[in-house]
Scaffold this motif. Structure first.
Motif, short mmCIF file in Angstrom:
data_model
loop_
_atom_site.label_atom_id
_atom_site.label_comp_id
_atom_site.label_asym_id
_atom_site.label_seq_id
_atom_site.Cartn_x
_atom_site.Cartn_y
_atom_site.Cartn_z
N UNK A 69 0.83 -1.21 0.00
CA UNK A 69 0.00 0.00 0.00
C UNK A 69 0.86 1.26 0.00
N UNK A 70 1.90 1.25 0.84
CA UNK A 70 2.80 2.41 0.89
C UNK A 70 3.55 2.56 -0.42
N UNK A 71 4.01 1.45 -0.98
CA UNK A 71 4.72 1.48 -2.25
C UNK A 71 3.83 2.08 -3.34
N UNK A 72 2.60 1.64 -3.43
CA UNK A 72 1.69 2.15 -4.46
C UNK A 72 1.43 3.64 -4.28
N UNK A 73 1.27 4.08 -3.05
CA UNK A 73 1.00 5.49 -2.79
C UNK A 73 2.20 6.37 -3.16
N UNK A 74 3.40 5.93 -2.83
CA UNK A 74 4.59 6.73 -3.13
C UNK A 74 4.83 6.78 -4.64
N UNK A 75 4.62 5.67 -5.34
CA UNK A 75 4.74 5.67 -6.80
C UNK A 75 3.76 6.66 -7.41
N UNK A 76 2.54 6.69 -6.88
CA UNK A 76 1.53 7.63 -7.38
C UNK A 76 1.96 9.07 -7.16
N UNK A 77 2.53 9.36 -5.98
CA UNK A 77 2.98 10.73 -5.69
C UNK A 77 4.09 11.15 -6.65
N UNK A 78 5.05 10.26 -6.88
CA UNK A 78 6.16 10.57 -7.77
C UNK A 78 5.67 10.77 -9.20
N UNK A 79 4.76 9.90 -9.66
CA UNK A 79 4.23 10.03 -11.02
C UNK A 79 3.45 11.33 -11.20
N UNK A 80 2.68 11.71 -10.19
CA UNK A 80 1.95 12.98 -10.28
C UNK A 80 2.88 14.17 -10.28
N UNK A 81 3.97 14.05 -9.54
CA UNK A 81 4.93 15.15 -9.44
C UNK A 81 5.64 15.39 -10.77
N UNK A 82 6.10 14.34 -11.42
CA UNK A 82 6.86 14.49 -12.66
C UNK A 82 6.01 14.17 -13.89
N UNK A 83 4.68 14.23 -13.72
CA UNK A 83 3.79 13.87 -14.82
C UNK A 83 3.93 14.75 -16.04
N UNK A 84 4.41 15.98 -15.88
CA UNK A 84 4.56 16.88 -17.02
C UNK A 84 5.82 16.58 -17.83
N UNK A 85 6.66 15.71 -17.32
CA UNK A 85 7.88 15.32 -18.02
C UNK A 85 7.68 13.96 -18.68
N UNK A 86 8.50 13.65 -19.63
CA UNK A 86 8.43 12.36 -20.30
C UNK A 86 9.79 12.08 -20.92
N UNK A 87 9.91 10.91 -21.50
CA UNK A 87 11.17 10.56 -22.17
C UNK A 87 11.13 10.90 -23.65
#
Length: 212
Positions: A69-87
């Motif tokens: 649960x913690x892993x999923x939540x932290x991944x979500x936070x990181x993805x939302x934070x850098x969502x405007x960036x991409x490769x």
């Protein structure tokens, strides 16, 4: 921090993710974003990794593993934070606002004491980075190269690598200057070093462009 972001977006490997969330600015961002996370959330993520062994960060989460649960939540936070960036590759001016937005979110609004040995260096480094990034908006469209984020970060790191962050003044320190500046220094005593033959050119009075 920029290098860690670029590595994570390039491969989305767990090792890149683990390094990114351990950066002090990202750790603080995650803690601010979810006050309900347990104090030992990094240890919970390590527990999840030891059980589930994810090679990359994707949508699948093994909910039976401890810390899932913690892993999923932290991944979500990181993805939302850098969502405007991409490769993906894009014109370099298109990276300016997303890149600065991600950095601003990571460091949040804060006062920096310029005479603090840590905060003063952070302010100077951030200023140098902004000075390198902001002019990219003004490059004419027909002259703009296209870069991936990783390429842009590599270019930024090389362009500011020579910029020095000066130490704070200290009463017991000996200031070192370039010897060409010594004639303008009003210090009562000066020690000139490094004036040996082969380093300093001889006087050439007749040179057209470099006279004595």
């Amino acid at each position: 921090l920029l290098v860690l972001i670029g590595r994570f977006l390039e491969k989305r490997s767990y090792s890149a993710f683990a390094a990114l969330i351990r950066h002090p600015a990202v750790t603080a961002l995650i803690t601010r974003s979810n006050v309900g996370l347990p104090d030992q959330w990094l240890a919970r993520i390590d527990s999840y990794y030891q059980t589930a062994l994810p090679r990359t960060i994707g949508d699948f989460v093994n909910l039976k593993a401890p810390g899932a649960t913690v892993y999923r939540e932290v991944v979500s936070i990181v993805d939302n934070w850098i969502g405007s960036l991409s490769s993906r590759s894009r014109a370099i001016s298109k990276w300016v606002q997303p890149l600065l937005g991600v950095l601003a979110a990571a460091y949040d609004k804060q006062w920096c004491q310029l005479d603090d040995p840590v905060e003063g260096k952070l302010y100077t480094a951030a200023s140098e980075l902004a000075t390198a990034v902001l002019p990219l908006r003004d490059i004419p469209a027909e002259l703009q190269p296209r870069m991936t984020l990783t390429e842009l970060i590599d270019w930024l790191m090389r362009s500011i690598a020579g910029q020095l962050v000066p130490e704070l003044p200290a009463a017991d320190a000996i200031e070192m200057l370039g010897w060409l500046d010594l004639a303008l220094d009003d210090a009562p005593q000066l020690v000139v070093a490094g004036m040996h033959d082969g380093v300093v050119p001889e006087s050439v009075n007749s040179h057209a462009f470099l006279p004595n």
